[in-house]
Scaffold this motif. Structure first.
Motif, PDB file in Angstrom:
ATOM      1  N   UNK A  25     -13.957  59.680  42.108  1.00 33.05           N
ATOM      2  CA  UNK A  25     -12.947  59.520  41.060  1.00 33.05           C
ATOM      3  C   UNK A  25     -13.594  59.858  39.724  1.00 33.05           C
ATOM      4  N   UNK A  26     -14.019  61.090  39.512  1.00 32.57           N
ATOM      5  CA  UNK A  26     -14.849  61.401  38.341  1.00 32.57           C
ATOM      6  C   UNK A  26     -14.119  61.348  37.004  1.00 32.57           C
ATOM      7  N   UNK A  27     -12.784  61.548  36.987  1.00 34.13           N
ATOM      8  CA  UNK A  27     -12.059  61.658  35.717  1.00 34.13           C
ATOM      9  C   UNK A  27     -10.907  60.661  35.658  1.00 34.13           C
ATOM     10  N   UNK A  28     -10.499  60.275  34.454  1.00 31.76           N
ATOM     11  CA  UNK A  28      -9.310  59.439  34.334  1.00 31.76           C
ATOM     12  C   UNK A  28      -8.119  60.046  35.069  1.00 31.76           C
ATOM     13  N   UNK A  29      -7.368  59.189  35.735  1.00 31.13           N
ATOM     14  CA  UNK A  29      -6.195  59.515  36.527  1.00 31.13           C
ATOM     15  C   UNK A  29      -6.526  60.090  37.905  1.00 31.13           C
ATOM     16  N   UNK A  30      -7.819  60.200  38.257  1.00 34.41           N
ATOM     17  CA  UNK A  30      -8.173  60.568  39.624  1.00 34.41           C
ATOM     18  C   UNK A  30      -7.901  59.384  40.546  1.00 34.41           C
ATOM     19  N   UNK A  31      -7.554  59.670  41.796  1.00 36.51           N
ATOM     20  CA  UNK A  31      -7.275  58.607  42.754  1.00 36.51           C
ATOM     21  C   UNK A  31      -7.849  58.949  44.119  1.00 36.51           C
ATOM     22  N   UNK A  32      -7.957  57.913  44.938  1.00 37.14           N
ATOM     23  CA  UNK A  32      -8.432  58.050  46.325  1.00 37.14           C
ATOM     24  C   UNK A  32      -7.687  57.027  47.166  1.00 37.14           C
ATOM     25  N   UNK A  33      -7.052  57.455  48.245  1.00 36.56           N
ATOM     26  CA  UNK A  33      -6.374  56.516  49.127  1.00 36.56           C
ATOM     27  C   UNK A  33      -7.258  56.198  50.321  1.00 36.56           C
ATOM     28  N   UNK A  34      -7.049  55.021  50.877  1.00 35.47           N
ATOM     29  CA  UNK A  34      -7.866  54.584  52.006  1.00 35.47           C
ATOM     30  C   UNK A  34      -7.133  53.457  52.708  1.00 35.47           C
ATOM     31  N   UNK A  35      -7.833  52.794  53.631  1.00 36.84           N
ATOM     32  CA  UNK A  35      -7.291  51.629  54.315  1.00 36.84           C
ATOM     33  C   UNK A  35      -8.382  50.603  54.511  1.00 36.84           C
ATOM     34  N   UNK A  36      -8.041  49.342  54.425  1.00 36.00           N
ATOM     35  CA  UNK A  36      -9.002  48.259  54.635  1.00 36.00           C
ATOM     36  C   UNK A  36      -8.383  47.219  55.553  1.00 36.00           C
ATOM     37  N   UNK A  37      -9.239  46.427  56.187  1.00 35.67           N
ATOM     38  CA  UNK A  37      -8.786  45.253  56.933  1.00 35.67           C
ATOM     39  C   UNK A  37      -7.621  45.582  57.851  1.00 35.67           C
ATOM     40  N   UNK A  38      -7.958  46.207  58.995  1.00 35.64           N
ATOM     41  CA  UNK A  38      -6.932  46.645  59.943  1.00 35.64           C
ATOM     42  C   UNK A  38      -6.073  47.749  59.339  1.00 35.64           C
ATOM     43  N   UNK A  39      -6.712  48.519  58.436  1.00 35.83           N
ATOM     44  CA  UNK A  39      -6.129  49.738  57.848  1.00 35.83           C
ATOM     45  C   UNK A  39      -4.940  49.469  56.939  1.00 35.83           C
ATOM     46  N   UNK A  40      -4.965  48.366  56.197  1.00 34.33           N
ATOM     47  CA  UNK A  40      -3.930  48.147  55.176  1.00 34.33           C
ATOM     48  C   UNK A  40      -4.098  49.204  54.092  1.00 34.33           C
ATOM     49  N   UNK A  41      -3.030  49.916  53.717  1.00 38.80           N
ATOM     50  CA  UNK A  41      -3.169  51.051  52.796  1.00 38.80           C
ATOM     51  C   UNK A  41      -3.474  50.597  51.375  1.00 38.80           C
ATOM     52  N   UNK A  42      -4.449  51.252  50.754  1.00 44.62           N
ATOM     53  CA  UNK A  42      -4.794  50.984  49.362  1.00 44.62           C
ATOM     54  C   UNK A  42      -4.905  52.303  48.612  1.00 44.62           C
ATOM     55  N   UNK A  43      -4.807  52.234  47.297  1.00 43.11           N
ATOM     56  CA  UNK A  43      -5.059  53.387  46.441  1.00 43.11           C
ATOM     57  C   UNK A  43      -5.997  52.935  45.324  1.00 43.11           C
ATOM     58  N   UNK A  44      -7.077  53.674  45.134  1.00 39.74           N
ATOM     59  CA  UNK A  44      -8.063  53.400  44.096  1.00 39.74           C
ATOM     60  C   UNK A  44      -7.844  54.414  42.979  1.00 39.74           C
ATOM     61  N   UNK A  45      -7.697  53.949  41.743  1.00 39.30           N
ATOM     62  CA  UNK A  45      -7.336  54.819  40.622  1.00 39.30           C
ATOM     63  C   UNK A  45      -8.286  54.578  39.455  1.00 39.30           C
ATOM     64  N   UNK A  46      -8.766  55.661  38.851  1.00 34.50           N
ATOM     65  CA  UNK A  46      -9.494  55.546  37.585  1.00 34.50           C
ATOM     66  C   UNK A  46      -8.474  55.675  36.453  1.00 34.50           C
ATOM     67  N   UNK A  47      -8.328  54.610  35.680  1.00 33.52           N
ATOM     68  CA  UNK A  47      -7.289  54.575  34.657  1.00 33.52           C
ATOM     69  C   UNK A  47      -7.648  55.370  33.419  1.00 33.52           C
ATOM     70  N   UNK A  48      -6.721  55.463  32.469  1.00 33.09           N
ATOM     71  CA  UNK A  48      -6.990  56.181  31.213  1.00 33.09           C
ATOM     72  C   UNK A  48      -8.083  55.514  30.391  1.00 33.09           C
ATOM     73  N   UNK A  49      -8.365  54.234  30.665  1.00 32.89           N
ATOM     74  CA  UNK A  49      -9.450  53.521  29.997  1.00 32.89           C
ATOM     75  C   UNK A  49     -10.771  53.664  30.739  1.00 32.89           C
ATOM     76  N   UNK A  50     -10.814  54.509  31.774  1.00 34.11           N
ATOM     77  CA  UNK A  50     -11.975  54.808  32.602  1.00 34.11           C
ATOM     78  C   UNK A  50     -12.315  53.681  33.584  1.00 34.11           C
ATOM     79  N   UNK A  51     -11.517  52.631  33.618  1.00 37.26           N
ATOM     80  CA  UNK A  51     -11.747  51.530  34.537  1.00 37.26           C
ATOM     81  C   UNK A  51     -11.158  51.864  35.900  1.00 37.26           C
ATOM     82  N   UNK A  52     -11.896  51.523  36.950  1.00 36.72           N
ATOM     83  CA  UNK A  52     -11.424  51.755  38.308  1.00 36.72           C
ATOM     84  C   UNK A  52     -10.701  50.510  38.807  1.00 36.72           C
TER      85      UNK A  52
END
Length: 429
Positions: A72-99
């Motif tokens: 997620x190198x730049x603001x607004x980049x995202x990555x989808x994945x699954x955790x804990x029995x594949x519950x869907x999640x989305x990881x996003x780098x916000x405009x404030x650079x916080x993930x």
């Protein structure tokens, strides 16, 4: 840091060498003449009720690594994945650079919101606006901080009974740490990531934190095995004998069998530094690259409970994450990382080093896959209780099975029952 797990309090029973023999069915089902800490009932791998309880008591309450910040190198980049029995999640780098991490589920009608594996929110979806995550079903939109930004015909349909402020996304606790990995926790309350890790990364601090890391390799596969069986291939080295590459490059090294385990609280375990004689394997080229603080051809490894392994070997870092899908199916994700400052030439050399050992056709991966699938086939042949032994004691050195015992000590603590007798009502023998 001294571990809460200690074997000193368990006095192994006296044994007498007897003539080798086979066993009948009753003998096969009889509990081993060992302390409870030194064997497991195979139903820890095969019982569906045990699996469901693991999801609740382990994966829904613990810190889990889900991706690396360089994905997620730049603001607004995202990555989808699954955790804990594949519950869907989305990881996003916000405009404030916080993930930040959110459940990838629309609060309106439960649809997946972000469907691509990765990308940038700067590019608008056909049904939505730039910088927003848009649900294709009814066009609800959410910003990069998880707030609801648009409900089509909001006032017409909901009047003053519901508004955007009421329907933000479910945000998960998220921290970036230990080499730049993104860790999430599905529980809103509980121990911090630092308390959970309990100093286990201290022995890798220089290598992981001296320079920013960057991912150069990603692969995933769904394997027909229990997640613990795959994780165990990194927690015990007695199976070195299965790998010709290990026999040729590691086991013949002076002092190899003196390499020590260090056990930490919360089920983590590390193996000490050793070097690998890669030139002893025909066809291997000389390796010069390494990581900050690592000697040439160095190798150290850290296993994080319940299902993650950091392996730093020669020029590259491999991080493996196991996500349980069922009691007999596991999603395995493997990431290879180098230094962000690598030149193209250095990066190419790291990729070759990584893929030679850990790529899809690496020298060790295929053999490990065969082993865990064979284990699964054998254990599922019969519902009768059987017992697997983890009783080797060699002073916490590399072929000591303390890595397995420490894992199941933590498993037993968190599950509230011993791994030697994991199913309510006791063993079926």
């Amino acid at each position: 840091m001294k571990s809460a797990f200690s074997e000193a309090i368990v006095a192994p029973p006296a044994t007498t060498r007897r003539a080798a023999t086979t066993r009948n069915d009753m003998q096969w089902r009889t509990r081993p003449n060992l302390p409870d800490t030194h064997y497991v009932d195979t139903r820890v791998y095969t019982d569906h009720g045990v699996f469901e309880e693991e999801i609740d008591k382990l994966f829904n309450r613990m810190w889990l690594p889900v991706c690396h910040e360089s994905e997620l190198p730049k603001p607004y980049d995202y990555r989808t994945s699954g955790v804990s029995n594949n519950r869907p999640i989305v990881v996003v780098r916000g405009p404030d650079n916080k993930i930040r991490t959110f459940l990838n589920m629309c609060p309106h009608r439960g649809n997946i919101i972000v469907r691509a594996p990765s990308g940038s929110l700067l590019k608008a979806e056909p049904s939505g606006n730039p910088k927003h995550m848009t649900c294709m079903f009814h066009g609800w939109q959410f910003d990069a901080k998880g707030r609801c930004a648009e409900i089509p015909r909001e006032e017409d349909g909901y009047q003053d009974r519901l508004c955007k402020a009421d329907v933000g996304l479910r945000e998960l606790r998220t921290e970036v740490a230990y080499g730049g990995f993104v860790w999430v926790n599905l529980a809103d309350e509980g121990e911090s990531l630092s308390d959970f890790i309990a100093g286990a990364f201290d022995g890798m601090h220089t290598e992981l934190e001296s320079e920013p890391l960057e991912i150069f390799h990603y692969q995933k596969a769904v394997i027909p095995t229990n997640y613990k069986l795959w994780h165990e291939t990194s927690r015990e080295f007695y199976h070195d004998y299965m790998h010709f590459h290990n026999r040729a490059t590691g086991m013949l090294q002076p002092g190899y069998f003196d390499r020590k385990y260090q056990v930490f609280p919360n089920g983590h375990a590390a193996t000490g530094l050793t070097t690998v004689a890669y030139d002893a394997y025909e066809g291997n080229k000389e390796r010069h690259l390494t990581f900050p603080g690592m000697p040439k051809n160095g190798w150290k490894q850290l296993n994080i409970f319940p299902a993650c392994t950091y392996s730093l070997r020669a020029s590259c870092l491999r991080v493996s994450v196991m996500t349980p899908l069922s009691e007999s199916e596991t999603l395995i994700e493997v990431r290879g990382l180098g230094l962000k400052s690598d030149t193209p030439e250095i990066r190419e050399a790291r990729i070759i080093d990584h893929d030679t050992i850990w790529g899809p056709f690496g020298r060790n991966i295929i053999e490990d896959l065969l082993a865990v699938q064979n284990q699964t086939l054998a254990m599922n042949e019969s519902p009768a209780a059987k017992y697997l032994i983890m009783a080797r004691e060699e002073g916490n050195t590399i072929h000591d099975e303390i890595g397995l015992r420490s894992y199941f000590a933590e498993w037993s603590r968190r599950m509230g029952r011993p791994a030697s007798n994991p199913v309510a009502g006791g063993a079926a023998c």
